[in-house]
Design a protein around this motif. Structure first.
Motif, mmCIF file in Angstrom:
data_model
loop_
_atom_site.group_PDB
_atom_site.id
_atom_site.type_symbol
_atom_site.label_atom_id
_atom_site.label_comp_id
_atom_site.label_asym_id
_atom_site.label_seq_id
_atom_site.Cartn_x
_atom_site.Cartn_y
_atom_site.Cartn_z
ATOM 1 N N LEU A 14 0.835 -1.207 0.000
ATOM 2 C CA LEU A 14 0.000 0.000 0.000
ATOM 3 C C LEU A 14 0.870 1.257 0.000
ATOM 4 N N ILE A 15 1.874 1.275 0.873
ATOM 5 C CA ILE A 15 2.735 2.460 0.972
ATOM 6 C C ILE A 15 3.527 2.670 -0.308
ATOM 7 N N LEU A 16 4.080 1.587 -0.864
ATOM 8 C CA LEU A 16 4.838 1.717 -2.108
ATOM 9 C C LEU A 16 3.972 2.254 -3.241
ATOM 10 N N LEU A 17 2.787 1.682 -3.390
ATOM 11 C CA LEU A 17 1.912 2.105 -4.482
ATOM 12 C C LEU A 17 1.417 3.537 -4.286
ATOM 13 N N ALA A 18 1.215 3.928 -3.043
ATOM 14 C CA ALA A 18 0.657 5.253 -2.780
ATOM 15 C C ALA A 18 1.702 6.351 -2.841
ATOM 16 N N ARG A 19 2.951 6.072 -2.382
ATOM 17 C CA ARG A 19 3.883 7.167 -2.141
ATOM 18 C C ARG A 19 5.207 7.064 -2.875
ATOM 19 N N ALA A 20 5.645 5.878 -3.241
ATOM 20 C CA ALA A 20 7.002 5.706 -3.762
ATOM 21 C C ALA A 20 7.129 6.195 -5.196
ATOM 22 N N PRO A 21 8.338 6.577 -5.613
ATOM 23 C CA PRO A 21 8.588 6.846 -7.035
ATOM 24 C C PRO A 21 8.302 5.592 -7.856
ATOM 25 N N ARG A 22 8.158 5.770 -9.150
ATOM 26 C CA ARG A 22 7.692 4.667 -9.991
ATOM 27 C C ARG A 22 8.596 3.437 -9.926
#
Length: 303
Positions: free
Chosen positions: A152-160
């Motif tokens: 969830l955190i990666l998909l919501a906040r991380a660069p591509r």
């Protein structure tokens, strides 16, 4: 108030909507189990002899034969919540991710607690194997919830580049989720369902290929992201197959050393030339390359 701040304030969704979105995504993740009627599967270490229809209701399929399903459901729901949170303006994605995570945790936490209590109350009280079983399945559930939050955190906040790894794990979980919708847990697949599963098994590879295109090319970070994504697609399904095979064997029940040896053997068979995971990797890589080339050509085309 600056124009940018005013626009951000106008587009910021209320907290209750973000939490509700997380709740909805969490329930969506549990859908393959909800449609079965929530009847707890028969337990090998149940204290009393009962018929399947007499088992209590549980919000999760608490069973050693459902470990892969648990992972798929508890990761797919948060993944959907993460994708929804990424739609928020960049400056408010952290806030959106936090409230979305709260919503999914309310669902998964309640489902885990209720299921654990139901199973604990019904298992043999003085059998050490029951404690091992309860703790083992709970560990899988808690680990799956943690993976789901990470996705969830990666998909919501991380660069591509980093988010594509979350997308790959989400794609694998989505494949498990989809398979359980096609053939609900405990059902015997019909000929039609088996045929549909034959096509559905390629869905994760297609989604990973799309994630590679979305990630883009150029730079060490994106090259590393491609390698990580393809490695996950290659290794994770094989690992899940190995764990499911070992944990679901009644012959090996309770023999942790032998279960580990069998799991390792099955894993190496699955990742080898005789397995299917290499085919998934080749398909995803092909989609990624073709899609990336198409994007480059589209950008170069004169308007």
């Amino acid at each position: 108030m600056t124009t940018r701040t005013a626009v951000l304030a106008a587009t910021r969704r209320p907290a209750w909507q973000l939490v509700a979105g997380g709740l909805g995504a969490g329930l969506l993740g549990l859908l393959p189990w909800l449609i079965t009627g929530l009847r707890l599967p028969l337990q090998n270490l149940w204290a009393a002899e009962v018929m399947p229809e007499e088992m209590p209701l549980a919000l999760l399929p608490f069973n050693q034969y459902a470990l892969t399903l648990l992972l798929g459901m508890l990761v797919w729901g948060p993944a959907v919540a993460g994708l929804l949170a990424r739609r928020a303006p960049l400056e408010s994605r952290g806030r959106a991710a936090s409230f979305a995570a709260l919503g999914t945790l309310l669902v998964t936490g309640a489902a885990t607690a209720q299921s654990a209590v139901v199973v604990s109350d019904g298992l043999r009280p003085d059998d050490p194997r029951a404690d091992l079983y309860l703790g083992g399945v709970l560990a899988v559930i808690v680990g799956s919830v943690a993976v789901g939050l990470g996705v969830l955190i990666l998909l919501a906040r991380a660069p591509r580049a980093a988010a594509s790894a979350g997308a790959t794990v989400a794609a694998l979980a989505g494949g498990i989720w989809l398979n359980a919708l096609i053939v609900p847990f405990g059902d015997v697949a019909s000929a039609v369902q088996i045929a549909v599963l034959g096509y559905a098994r390629w869905v994760p590879a297609v989604l990973v290929g799309a994630a590679l295109v979305w990630c883009g090319t150029g730079g060490v970070g994106k090259v590393a992201a491609w390698l990580v994504d393809l490695a996950l697609l290659w290794m994770v399904p094989a690992a899940l197959t190995a764990v499911s095979h070992a944990a679901g064997s009644r012959v090996l029940a309770g023999d942790l050393e032998e279960m580990g040896a069998v799991a390792v053997e099955v894993f190496f068979q699955a990742v080898g030339p005789a397995g299917v995971t290499l085919e998934y990797v080749l398909l995803a890589a092909a989609i990624g390359v073709v899609g990336s080339l198409a994007r480059v050509l589209a950008r170069r085309r004169p308007s």
